[in-house]
Structures are given as structure tokens and as C-alpha cells.
Scaffold this active site. Structure first.
Site, PDB file in Angstrom:
ATOM      1  N   ASP A  63      -8.504  -7.593  31.754  1.00  0.00           N
ATOM      2  CA  ASP A  63      -9.488  -6.373  31.496  1.00  0.00           C
ATOM      3  C   ASP A  63      -8.719  -5.334  31.489  1.00  0.00           C
ATOM      4  OD1 ASP A  63     -11.433  -8.150  31.610  1.00  0.00           O
ATOM      5  OD2 ASP A  63     -12.233  -7.940  33.553  1.00  0.00           O
TER       6      ASP A  63
ATOM      7  N   ASP B 129     -22.165 -14.690  26.050  1.00  0.00           N
ATOM      8  CA  ASP B 129     -22.382 -14.756  27.616  1.00  0.00           C
ATOM      9  C   ASP B 129     -23.661 -15.527  27.866  1.00  0.00           C
ATOM     10  OD1 ASP B 129     -20.046 -13.612  28.035  1.00  0.00           O
ATOM     11  OD2 ASP B 129     -20.991 -11.489  28.432  1.00  0.00           O
TER      12      ASP B 129
END
Lengths: 195, 251
Positions: free
Chosen positions: B11, B130
């Protein structure tokens, strides 16, 4: 040594330039015919779709330049495919340097093939110091059929040409610039070829 | 034989890695380039950089990071986070990214997948999905799993493939962060329904979870973050165990 990477608008060519740099050489990105002709080594990359890549080559006249080159030339991925006689993708006639056809994987395997696969039956100076069944990184939906000019093979549902050679022309389906140490060795071998 | 891929995910915020990353032997664990090079050395097959910056300069910062990664790292990497146009993708690929992943922008504008695939080739377009299982149905979510949509995971996945995605990165919101294993039943269905590679994400906690997602989930690749960053799993150990259990991996 002067290394030219043919720049005809095809995707990720920075990575090839950087890989060459990691080996201690500098390469220029160019679409200038004279600069390409005068280089000691020429790398012909390619990412994307065959017919539009061929269109871009034609619009710069490079389709006439590449087949006449005398120094070692390395086609990578789509670059290699475009050096063949015919690409099924977009029904595209290629540069006919290699006497081979490029066809699509059938749907018994996932398409595109993405990831690390093995190269075997290595038979070229390109693979000096590279082990049989070494892993390389591949990402492609179309493949070059086995032929007389094949210098190594890979299996993905079918046994196909993962590298090819004719005279001063070499082609690899995998990405040496993304294939870790094995890829670096192959790229280094190419850069060290005698004219 | 084509091997199963192990993919650490980093990330990124404002050009730096976020979340505490426990790499004692790194000079600067916040530097994504150094971390990426380390992962490449230890046998990662691929890397994913997920940008979560929300600043004005994010595009420029990300492009610059991509260039620095491409300079140092000799394995492929994918960049995702906030990508919503052909121009975004063009900049990232030109700077050396091998693939990009699109998520919310593809749900909001599905034609984007067709455009990107036609322009850059399916092989460099990953669609990230997702999804959360609610009353038995897998529902696609946006904004990191916070906002539900009307879309069914399997329907959307099929549409994404038809529109030209090269692979799918499926994160189960039910499993993400649990360290309880991947969503193998849904993964298996995706892998059987579709003919493009599927990357499993969400739930990695131990080595057996990776074995299971390749064997039961039929995944082509598995992605994880914290188990790698905190050295709970070392990639060489993971790959050795996978190989011992008959799963093809690059060692």
C-alpha cells in the site's frame, strides 16, 4: 557499444532500457532508421495488439528497415511475433523474417497465459549459462508454432516456440527484462554476441 | 509448467509504503523501491502497488515511483488505485508498470475496460473486484469494500472478462484481515466460470492457506500484504512447502 531500442509507441519499453542499464550498458529509444541501422545491437520490443503495432511500424517505414538489419536483433514478445510470417491476431501479415505462424492458445487453457513458465531444449548461444527448465516471465495470448528455427520451447496446453533464431535475428516470447536473474543472463548473452 | 504466482501487495501513500512494515534489515522500510527489490530477491513472482493517496499531486508522485521501481526491480509489477482513464494508464505504462488494475472506475464506467484493453492489450489490464457475501450472495463493493453495489460478483466477473480484462484480482471482504484463509469456494467458482487468470486476495494467515487456495480455490495466483510485511511468512519457506505439496512454483 551502441544499443538501439526501437520506439514505435509500443507499451512498456522503459523496463527494457532499465534492464540494459542494470547490465552496465546504455540504450537509446529511437524510431530513426539511420540510428537503428548504425547500432551494434537492436532490440525490437512490443506489447499490445498485432495489427495496430504493425500499422505503427508501417507509418514510420520501419517495417522495411528491420528485415534488412545486419547486426544482432532481438524481438521481445509481440516484437518476436511481428518478425514471423503471419499473426492470427487481427489477421496481420508479419515481417516474414522467421518462417513461422503465430496463432491463439485454444480455450483448454486460461488465456492470456500470465506468469512464470519453463524454457527447455535450449539450443543457442543466447542461453549460455542458463539452465534447462529455467523459469521466465511470460504474458501472451498468441504463440509461435514450433518450427525449424525454434531454439527453445515452452509448454502451455501445447508445446510452442518460446525463442527463435535465424541468422542475426533472435526472438523471445518471454520478457527477459522481467525474468529476474535468468532474464538478465539471456539479455546479457544477447548484448555480448559478436556481430 | 506454468507456476502459481505469489504476489506481495504494497500500500502506497504519497510515494511511501503505509502500515508498519517490519523489515529490520532494510535501511528505509518506508521506501517502496527498496522493499520491492527485497521481495524480488527473495522469490516474489510479481508485485502489486496499491496507491491510496488523495492529494492533488498523486498522479505525478505515483508516476515517479513507478519509474523508480522499474529502474531497480527485475520482476513484473502491477499498479492500482484511483486509475480512471486511458491517460492515467498511459502514464503508468510509459513509466514502466507492466500492468494496471482498475476497480471502482470500471464499475462506474464499464466501457473503460474495453477502451483500455483495446488500446493497451488485455494482458496488462487487471480488474480488481472487492466483494462481500451477504445472505448467501456475493455482492460487489466499492471504496475498499465500504459501499455496496447492485452487482453480483459472478455476473460482474463474466462481464469484465467479456469486455477484455486480462485477469481478475478478487478480494473477499469477508476474509480480508481475518487471517482465516482465502474465500476458496467463491474463488473456485470464478476460476471455473471464467477463462482468464484469477488472483486470490484477502485472508492469508499461514502457509496452509496458500496451499488451500491453489488446491481448493483453483487460484492462479495469491496476493497478501501483512503476512509478508511482518515476516510471519517468508516467501522461500512458503514456496518450498507449496512445492512439497505438489503445487508448481518457481524456486
Amino acid at each position: 557499444m551502441k544499443i538501439a531500442i526501437i520506439d514505435y509507441g509500443a507499451g512498456n519499453i522503459q523496463s527494457i532500457k532499465f534492464a540494459v542499464k542494470r547490465l552496465g550498458f546504455e540504450a537509446v529509444l529511437t524510431d530513426d532508421a539511420e540510428e537503428i541501422k548504425s547500432a551494434d545491437k537492436v532490440i525490437f520490443p512490443g506489447v499490445g495488439e498485432a495489427s495496430s503495432a504493425m500499422k505503427m511500424l508501417k507509418s514510420t517505414g520501419l517495417d522495411k528497415v528491420i528485415p534488412l538489419l545486419k547486426q544482432p536483433v532481438l524481438g521481445i514478445c509481440l516484437g518476436m511475433q511481428l518478425m514471423c510470417e503471419y499473426c492470427e491476431e487481427g489477421d496481420t501479415p508479419g515481417l516474414s523474417i522467421f518462417d513461422a505462424k503465430v496463432v491463439k492458445f485454444d480455450n483448454t487453457v486460461k488465456v492470456p497465459q500470465i506468469g512464470w513458465n519453463q524454457i527447455y531444449d535450449l539450443r543457442s548461444d543466447l542461453f549460455e549459462g542458463v539452465n534447462e527448465k529455467e523459469y521466465v516471465y511470460l504474458v501472451h495470448s498468441f504463440y509461435v508454432k514450433e518450427c525449424e528455427e525454434t531454439i527453445c520451447s515452452t509448454e502451455y496446453g501445447v508445446e510452442y516456440t518460446s525463442a527463435i533464431k535465424k541468422n542475426n535475428f533472435y526472438g523471445v516470447q518471454f520478457h527477459p527484462e522481467k525474468s529476474s536473474k535468468a532474464g538478465e543472463k539471456i539479455l546479457e548473452n544477447f548484448l555480448k554476441l559478436e556481430k | 509448467m506454468l507456476t502459481k504466482r505469489i504476489i506481495p501487495c504494497l500500500d502506497i501513500k504519497n510515494g511511501r509504503t503505509v502500515k508498519g512494515i517490519n523489515f529490520v534489515d532494510l535501511r528505509d522500510a518506508g521506501d517502496p523501491v527498496e522493499l520491492a527489490a527485497k521481495y524480488a530477491e527473495t522469490g516474489a513472482d510479481e508485485l502489486v502497488f496499491l496507491d491510496i493517496s488523495a492529494t492533488e499531486e498523486r498522479r505525478k508522485t505515483l508516476a515517479n515511483l513507478v519509474l523508480r521501481v522499474a529502474e531497480k526491480v527485475n520482476i513484473p509489477f502491477t499498479v492500482g488505485g484511483g486509475i480512471s482513464s486511458v491517460e492515467d494508464v498511459d502514464i503508468l505504462l510509459k513509466n514502466g508498470a507492466d500492468k494496471v488494475s482498475v476497480n471502482s472506475s470500471a464499475v462506474k464506467n464499464p466501457d473503460l475496460i474495453n477502451e483500455l484493453s483495446q488500446k493497451f492489450g488485455a494482458q496488462c489490464i487487471t480488474v480488481a473486484i472487492d466483494a462481500k457475501q451477504i445472505s448467501g450472495q456475493w455482492i460487489v463493493h466499492l471504496v475498499g469494500g465500504k459501499v455496496p453495489t447492485e452487482l453480483d460478483l459472478f455476473e460482474w466477473a463474466k462481464e469484465v472478462e467479456k469486455r477484455g480484462a486480462g485477469e481478475i484480482l478478487f478480494t473477499s471482504m469477508n476474509n480480508d484481515g481475518t487471517k482465516d484463509g482465502f474465500a476458496n469456494i467463491a474463488l473456485k467458482k470464478l476460476s471455473e466460470d471464467l477463462n482468464i487468470p484469477i488472483i486470490a486476495s484477502g485472508g492469508a494467515g499461514n502457509i496452509q492457506h496458500f496451499v488451500d487456495t491453489f488446491k481448493e480455490g483453483k487460484a492462479d495466483a495469491a496476493l497478501a500484504a501483512s503476512v509478508f510485511h511482518f515476516k510471519e511468512i517468508e516467501i522461500p519457506d512458503l514456496k518450498k512447502e507449496l512445492a512439497d505439496q505438489g503445487i508448481p512454483v518457481r524456486i
